[in-house]
Design a protein around this motif. Structure first.
Motif, short mmCIF file in Angstrom:
data_model
loop_
_atom_site.label_atom_id
_atom_site.label_comp_id
_atom_site.label_asym_id
_atom_site.label_seq_id
_atom_site.Cartn_x
_atom_site.Cartn_y
_atom_site.Cartn_z
N ASP A 49 -0.57 10.77 91.41
CA ASP A 49 -0.46 10.88 92.87
C ASP A 49 -1.12 9.66 93.53
O ASP A 49 -0.83 8.55 93.15
N TYR A 50 -2.03 9.87 94.48
CA TYR A 50 -2.59 8.76 95.25
C TYR A 50 -3.91 8.22 94.66
O TYR A 50 -4.51 7.31 95.23
N ALA A 51 -4.34 8.76 93.53
CA ALA A 51 -5.70 8.49 93.05
C ALA A 51 -5.96 7.02 92.73
O ALA A 51 -7.11 6.56 92.80
N GLY A 178 -4.04 11.88 104.31
CA GLY A 178 -5.38 12.25 103.85
C GLY A 178 -5.57 11.95 102.37
O GLY A 178 -6.60 11.41 101.96
N ALA A 179 -4.56 12.29 101.56
CA ALA A 179 -4.65 12.02 100.12
C ALA A 179 -4.64 10.52 99.85
O ALA A 179 -5.33 10.04 98.94
N ALA A 180 -3.87 9.78 100.65
CA ALA A 180 -3.83 8.33 100.48
C ALA A 180 -5.19 7.72 100.80
O ALA A 180 -5.68 6.83 100.09
N ALA A 181 -5.84 8.19 101.86
CA ALA A 181 -7.17 7.69 102.21
C ALA A 181 -8.17 7.99 101.10
O ALA A 181 -9.01 7.15 100.75
N ALA A 182 -8.06 9.18 100.52
CA ALA A 182 -8.95 9.54 99.41
C ALA A 182 -8.72 8.64 98.20
O ALA A 182 -9.65 8.37 97.43
N GLY A 183 -7.49 8.15 98.04
CA GLY A 183 -7.16 7.28 96.92
C GLY A 183 -7.77 5.90 97.02
O GLY A 183 -7.74 5.14 96.05
N LEU A 184 -8.34 5.57 98.19
CA LEU A 184 -9.02 4.29 98.34
C LEU A 184 -10.44 4.33 97.78
O LEU A 184 -11.09 3.28 97.67
N VAL A 185 -10.92 5.52 97.44
CA VAL A 185 -12.25 5.66 96.84
C VAL A 185 -12.11 5.48 95.33
O VAL A 185 -11.35 6.21 94.69
#
Length: 442
Positions: A49-51, A178-185
């Motif tokens: 996914d976006y991880a 939201g998931a995409a933003a979390a994938g920036l971590v």
């Protein structure tokens, strides 16, 4: 001594003029934004996914840094990298670099041609083998007949088209912000290290590092063009390549769930999932990326071989022209290769990745030696050492994964190549320390 040239040379006042003049780094961007990178991005998005979005962003930054270092060497020496290596390291090192580049780019050429022919067949319905012959003739006539400026113009146009196509396909795909933003971590899901390595390996590659001095020579750029060259790297690698990578990854992460689809399969799968518009935009973007990569990759072996043999590196020298035409025509058999292209693209990326640390080590050595009038700054050297560590880790991951899968003949070839390149890189580091340059600027 630190470098007096730098990004500060680029101002808003001359940015508009630079837009018309930029070009060499776009040829490198055409290779970076190719089928192998697409395969890695699609696999990453469909699998996790976006991880791994942070890795995608990091790859654009790393690609820009490697191009910047290669740009410095080319501008400050105003020569091709092979000739500089021969003068300052010796003929043996020059031949090692030539062999490294020719093997990595030569194998890539065949698999990229298979991808181009396959995409062309999917779009038109004509046999892929016929398209292989057609594209080989187009390459030979276009590159050997019209030279570097033809390629540069085509690269800028195709890369711009590819970016627009993938951004447009992104617009018709539902994105979880939201998931995409979390994938920036930064985080690495289980079993994702190899995929992350593939993403970074597509941006930091031996062909991109070695070709840059020749493309700038073809434009006649010198140290006086430092600001323009820096702008060129930023817009092509950070800008165009970065947008291409992020858009492709987000499309895959949003709607694809089968990491074995591959590039063409992913485009075909988008139709029933989110509509024909996304499918055709993605397929056309893939076609543009494959064609631009094929053309840009074609010029790499002739550049380094001609430089080593003391020939000219433009079509004004008939020997170089013949070499360029030969490489173009020898691409055609790639369309006849059987098997799944996704696994072959991984092998291509593996070959390029295991050869990259040596090329970066060569550039860093020369940038901190008498080859250039201005040694690297501490910041540039630290960035280069970080790149060396990252690419070395990528190479080790690729080799380990191939070995773990059973030492098939192709994997054995990669392993032998990796060992030889690793020994050459270690030998270069020993020579650097022996020559008393280890503490230069760091």
């Amino acid at each position: 001594m630190g470098d007096r040239h730098g990004i500060a040379d680029v101002s808003l006042g001359n940015a508009s003029d630079y837009l018309d003049e930029m070009g060499p780094s776009w040829v490198a961007g055409a290779i970076a934004a190719g089928p192998a990178s697409l395969a890695s991005l699609i696999t990453a998005g469909a699998s996790y996914d976006y991880a791994l979005l942070w890795v995608v962003v990091l790859s654009a930054l790393a690609g820009a840094l490697s191009q910047y270092l290669a740009m410095r060497l080319g501008l400050l020496t105003e020569r091709g990298i092979v000739g500089v290596v021969e003068d300052h390291l010796g003929e043996t090192w020059a031949w090692i670099l030539v062999a490294d580049v020719v093997i990595a780019s030569g194998v890539a050429q065949l698999v990229i041609m298979k991808t181009v022919a396959g995409v062309s067949a999917t779009i038109t319905g004509l046999p892929a083998t016929a398209w292989g012959v057609v594209w080989a003739l187009v390459l030979a006539l276009g590159l050997a007949g019209r030279g570097y400026r033809f390629l540069e113009l085509a690269a800028k146009g195709l890369v711009a088209f590819v970016v627009v196509a993938f951004v447009a396909s992104l617009a018709v795909v539902p994105i979880d912000a939201g998931a995409a933003a979390a994938g920036l971590v930064p985080s690495l899901p289980a079993n994702s290290a190899l995929v992350a390595a593939g993403i970074l390996g597509g941006a930091v590659h031996i062909t991109l590092v070695t070709m840059h001095s020749y493309t700038m020579r073809a434009r006649g750029w010198t140290s006086d063009d430092y600001g323009l060259a820096t702008f060129d790297v930023g817009v092509s690698m950070l800008g165009a390549f970065g947008v291409f990578s992020v858009a492709t990854f987000l499309v895959a992460a949003s709607v694809l769930s089968d990491p074995s689809l591959g590039t063409i399969g992913a485009a075909q799968a988008l139709g029933p999932l989110v509509g024909a518009n996304a499918q055709w935009l993605f397929l056309l973007g893939l076609g543009g990326a494959a064609v631009s990569t094929l053309g840009a990759n074609t010029i790499v072996p002739p550049f380094v071989v001609a430089d080593k043999l003391g020939w000219g590196t433009d079509v004004g020298d008939p020997r170089y022209r013949g070499l360029l035409a030969a490489v173009a025509l020898l691409s055609a058999p790639g369309a006849f290769i059987g098997g799944q292209v996704l696994g072959q693209l991984v092998l291509v990326l593996a070959l390029g990745t295991v050869g990259t640390p040596f090329a970066i080590a060569v550039v860093l050595y020369l940038l901190n030696s008498g080859a250039v009038p201005e040694a690297n700054s501490t910041l540039a050297n630290l960035g280069g050492l970080a790149l060396l560590a990252v690419t070395g880790t990528l190479a080790a991951n690729f080799v380990a994964s191939l070995f773990a899968g059973g030492l098939a003949p192709l994997a054995a070839v990669v392993l032998v190549f990796a060992v030889l390149v690793a020994l050459a890189t270690l030998g270069l580091l020993v020579a650097f320390v022996r020559d008393g340059n280890a503490g230069a600027s760091v």
